[in-house]
Motif scaffolding. Structure first.
Motif, PDB file in Angstrom:
ATOM      1  N   GLY A  47       0.820  -1.209   0.000  1.00 30.02           N
ATOM      2  CA  GLY A  47       0.000   0.000   0.000  1.00 30.02           C
ATOM      3  C   GLY A  47       0.851   1.255   0.000  1.00 30.02           C
ATOM      4  N   ASP A  48       0.257   2.369   0.396  1.00 28.05           N
ATOM      5  CA  ASP A  48       0.949   3.657   0.362  1.00 28.05           C
ATOM      6  C   ASP A  48       1.277   4.199   1.750  1.00 28.05           C
ATOM      7  N   ARG A  49       1.169   3.369   2.759  1.00 29.56           N
ATOM      8  CA  ARG A  49       1.424   3.820   4.128  1.00 29.56           C
ATOM      9  C   ARG A  49       2.918   3.909   4.412  1.00 29.56           C
ATOM     10  N   ASP A  50       3.291   4.887   5.214  1.00 30.68           N
ATOM     11  CA  ASP A  50       4.690   5.037   5.618  1.00 30.68           C
ATOM     12  C   ASP A  50       5.064   4.064   6.731  1.00 30.68           C
ATOM     13  N   VAL A  51       4.063   3.601   7.481  1.00 29.08           N
ATOM     14  CA  VAL A  51       4.307   2.681   8.585  1.00 29.08           C
ATOM     15  C   VAL A  51       3.464   1.424   8.382  1.00 29.08           C
ATOM     16  N   VAL A  52       4.141   0.309   8.116  1.00 25.08           N
ATOM     17  CA  VAL A  52       3.514  -1.009   8.008  1.00 25.08           C
ATOM     18  C   VAL A  52       4.394  -1.969   8.795  1.00 25.08           C
ATOM     19  N   LEU A  53       3.892  -2.498   9.892  1.00 25.07           N
ATOM     20  CA  LEU A  53       4.717  -3.287  10.793  1.00 25.07           C
ATOM     21  C   LEU A  53       4.593  -4.785  10.512  1.00 25.07           C
ATOM     22  N   PHE A  54       5.754  -5.446  10.367  1.00 29.36           N
ATOM     23  CA  PHE A  54       5.835  -6.899  10.251  1.00 29.36           C
ATOM     24  C   PHE A  54       6.219  -7.442  11.626  1.00 29.36           C
ATOM     25  N   ILE A  55       5.476  -8.432  12.134  1.00 25.51           N
ATOM     26  CA  ILE A  55       5.683  -8.940  13.492  1.00 25.51           C
ATOM     27  C   ILE A  55       5.846 -10.456  13.458  1.00 25.51           C
ATOM     28  N   SER A  56       6.901 -10.961  14.121  1.00 26.72           N
ATOM     29  CA  SER A  56       7.144 -12.396  14.161  1.00 26.72           C
ATOM     30  C   SER A  56       7.342 -12.898  15.585  1.00 26.72           C
ATOM     31  N   ASN A  57       6.933 -12.120  16.568  1.00 25.72           N
ATOM     32  CA  ASN A  57       7.047 -12.492  17.973  1.00 25.72           C
ATOM     33  C   ASN A  57       5.770 -13.213  18.408  1.00 25.72           C
ATOM     34  N   PRO A  58       5.835 -14.482  18.817  1.00 24.58           N
ATOM     35  CA  PRO A  58       4.616 -15.230  19.144  1.00 24.58           C
ATOM     36  C   PRO A  58       3.769 -14.586  20.228  1.00 24.58           C
ATOM     37  N   GLN A  59       4.411 -14.000  21.258  1.00 22.00           N
ATOM     38  CA  GLN A  59       3.633 -13.360  22.320  1.00 22.00           C
ATOM     39  C   GLN A  59       2.851 -12.164  21.783  1.00 22.00           C
ATOM     40  N   ALA A  60       3.495 -11.384  20.917  1.00 21.31           N
ATOM     41  CA  ALA A  60       2.810 -10.227  20.324  1.00 21.31           C
ATOM     42  C   ALA A  60       1.679 -10.689  19.401  1.00 21.31           C
ATOM     43  N   LEU A  61       1.927 -11.742  18.629  1.00 21.01           N
ATOM     44  CA  LEU A  61       0.882 -12.274  17.756  1.00 21.01           C
ATOM     45  C   LEU A  61      -0.297 -12.778  18.580  1.00 21.01           C
ATOM     46  N   GLY A  62       0.002 -13.404  19.704  1.00 21.34           N
ATOM     47  CA  GLY A  62      -1.062 -13.862  20.583  1.00 21.34           C
ATOM     48  C   GLY A  62      -1.930 -12.717  21.066  1.00 21.34           C
ATOM     49  N   ARG A  63      -1.301 -11.619  21.423  1.00 26.30           N
ATOM     50  CA  ARG A  63      -2.069 -10.434  21.865  1.00 26.30           C
ATOM     51  C   ARG A  63      -2.946  -9.900  20.749  1.00 26.30           C
ATOM     52  N   ILE A  64      -2.401  -9.837  19.546  1.00 26.29           N
ATOM     53  CA  ILE A  64      -3.142  -9.290  18.415  1.00 26.29           C
ATOM     54  C   ILE A  64      -4.344 -10.173  18.083  1.00 26.29           C
ATOM     55  N   PHE A  65      -4.105 -11.492  17.963  1.00 30.92           N
ATOM     56  CA  PHE A  65      -5.194 -12.386  17.580  1.00 30.92           C
ATOM     57  C   PHE A  65      -6.245 -12.508  18.681  1.00 30.92           C
ATOM     58  N   ALA A  66      -5.799 -12.501  19.943  1.00 32.70           N
ATOM     59  CA  ALA A  66      -6.738 -12.630  21.051  1.00 32.70           C
ATOM     60  C   ALA A  66      -7.598 -11.385  21.221  1.00 32.70           C
ATOM     61  N   ASN A  67      -7.123 -10.264  20.711  1.00 35.14           N
ATOM     62  CA  ASN A  67      -7.853  -9.003  20.867  1.00 35.14           C
ATOM     63  C   ASN A  67      -8.450  -8.514  19.544  1.00 35.14           C
ATOM     64  N   ASP A  68      -8.628  -9.445  18.611  1.00 31.46           N
ATOM     65  CA  ASP A  68      -9.360  -9.124  17.382  1.00 31.46           C
ATOM     66  C   ASP A  68     -10.700  -8.499  17.746  1.00 31.46           C
ATOM     67  N   THR A  69     -11.041  -7.419  17.062  1.00 34.29           N
ATOM     68  CA  THR A  69     -12.305  -6.660  17.195  1.00 34.29           C
ATOM     69  C   THR A  69     -12.317  -5.741  18.403  1.00 34.29           C
ATOM     70  N   ARG A  70     -11.374  -5.871  19.356  1.00 35.32           N
ATOM     71  CA  ARG A  70     -11.348  -4.960  20.496  1.00 35.32           C
ATOM     72  C   ARG A  70     -10.263  -3.897  20.301  1.00 35.32           C
TER      73      ARG A  70
END
Length: 450
Positions: A47-70
């Motif tokens: 896309g055209d965004r200046d900030v696009v974060l790639f994340i490969s930390n399992p704990q961080a991914l867990g937080r993101i997926f567990a808090n989908d929609t919140r």
């Protein structure tokens, strides 16, 4: 004084150059960035965004997926809308997405998988029967043939030979067209999506889509009006499905979901099967161990028994770990200010879970470049450590069918045919649209039939 939010580091190269680097060799781009910047880095390559974060930390991914929609939301996939329509699970969000997902989930699970399994085994033999001993062939092309017929019979329920042949021919043309740089590139530039007639790139795509849609709607109509009891194909089950208010799916909703299942399931499953055959035949000890497990089942084993084989499952998991078909999850967007891995992220920040880099973590997978199925027998990995089908509310809807098909195709081929790699030089993944496939298609030779 309030400090400004800190963003993770990333390459200092201009955005346009990073996009070129990512497009030309995404694997090298991600490997280099991870070595320099760690588990989270800025990669403004989508896309055209200046900030696009790639994340490969399992704990961080867990937080993101567990808090989908919140704390995190999934923005509609605007790039896919011209391909799959307005009512696809790819392009819906919020309550509409949740409704559609609930309607789509049941047909991919339960006892009906037994019926699907028998059909898949028959289609493997049909495809292999066209080869003679000594024939050199592309494993990926063969797997595409099988996977497309699985989609048409198991998902679409096409039983009329003329419609089957016509849909098959058009689907091949449609998926092939999406690999063309002149068409695939336009997906990311909506302003250039102009239909100037069938000889123009976008016009040709639209021409194919209209022909496909006509046949898909005809199949929907045939299934709605069938006089006998509903079939076990997924389309028939979706027609019978009702949401919480008792409402069925409309024809346009069914159409868009069928096109989604085609584009998301056919090519990806074929690629995974090709990679599995590559790994098994490049490492003879893996194939030998797998044959011992398969031989214990005797002749014509029950498909659901094959599904539960531990070493076959480990081989398929290791294939998807080492050669993920998709290297990124569906994007998330920060909904409200949130702290993640020491960074204060503001609303609107776009995040991608990096499947490839997570699967390459040496702390999870020692010697991650090696093909070692045994690691999945020795350890059970969490959904944030092993995520070939994505995660959270946007985890792949067809995961069960894709895994079932992959196992059955691999097991049937190994049990009834003897193959060998035609080229011993290593295969490597290359971009095909938004997925990654073996560069040479895994060239093989049929040695023997049993």
């Amino acid at each position: 004084m309030i400090s400004k939010p800190r963003f993770p580091d990333g390459s200092p190269a201009p955005q346009w150059l990073q996009k070129i680097q990512y497009a030309q060799n995404s694997i090298a781009y991600m490997d280099t960035a991870a070595q320099r910047y760690g588990d989270i880095f800025n990669a403004p390559v989508i896309g055209d965004r200046d900030v696009v974060l790639f994340i490969s930390n399992p704990q961080a991914l867990g937080r993101i997926f567990a808090n989908d929609t919140r704390q995190f939301i999934t923005p509609p996939n605007q790039h896919m809308q011209p391909l799959v329509g307005d009512y696809s699970i790819f392009t819906l969000s919020g309550s509409r997405h949740r409704r559609e997902r609930k309607l789509l989930m049941p047909p991919f699970h339960g006892e009906r998988m037994q019926t699907y399994g028998r059909s898949i085994c028959e289609l493997v033999d049909k495809a292999m029967s066209s080869l003679s001993v000594g024939t050199r062939f592309s494993a990926r092309t063969l797997a595409q043939e099988i996977s497309l017929e699985v989609i048409l019979k198991v998902v679409f329920g096409v039983d009329r030979e003329d419609r089957f042949d016509r849909l098959k021919s058009l689907f091949v043309k449609l998926t092939d067209s999406l690999q063309s740089p002149s068409i695939a590139g336009l997906i990311f530039f909506p302003s250039l999506q102009k239909d100037w007639g069938v000889r123009s790139p976008w016009g040709y795509l639209r021409h194919l889509q209209r022909q496909v849609s006509e046949l898909v709607y005809a199949q929907i109509s045939a299934r709605r009006n069938q006089s006998h009891a509903p079939g076990s194909d997924i389309l028939s089950l979706l027609i019978s499905a009702r949401d919480e208010t008792g409402q069925p799916m409309s024809d346009v909703e069914l159409h868009d979901e069928l096109i989604t299942l085609l584009l998301a399931g056919q090519d990806t499953t074929a690629t995974a099967i090709a990679w599995a055959l590559y790994g098994i035949h490049r490492h003879p000890q893996v194939g030998e161990k797998l044959l011992v497990e398969l031989d214990r089942l005797g002749k014509a084993p029950d498909p659901t028994t094959i599904l539960r084989l531990p070493y076959l499952t480990a081989v398929c998991h290791e294939t998807l770990r080492l050669f993920p078909v998709a290297v990124l999850t569906v994007p998330r967007e920060v909904k409200e200010p949130v702290e993640l891995m020491g960074y204060q992220l503001e609303p609107g920040t776009r995040l991608y879970g990096c499947i490839y880099l997570t699967h390459q973590r040496p702390d999870l997978y020692p010697e991650p470049k090696l093909f070692q199925p045994e690691r999945f027998l020795e350890q059970q990995f969490s959904p944030y450590e092993f995520l070939p089908f994505g995660g959270g509310a946007r985890r792949c809807i067809g995961e069960a069918l894709a895994s079932f098909e992959m196992k059955l195709v691999v097991a049937t081929v190994l049990s009834r045919y003897r193959l060998a790699l035609a080229d011993r030089s290593p295969e490597h993944p290359v971009r095909r649209g938004v997925t990654f496939a073996p560069a040479r298609g895994v060239q093989m030779i049929l040695k023997e039939k049993f």
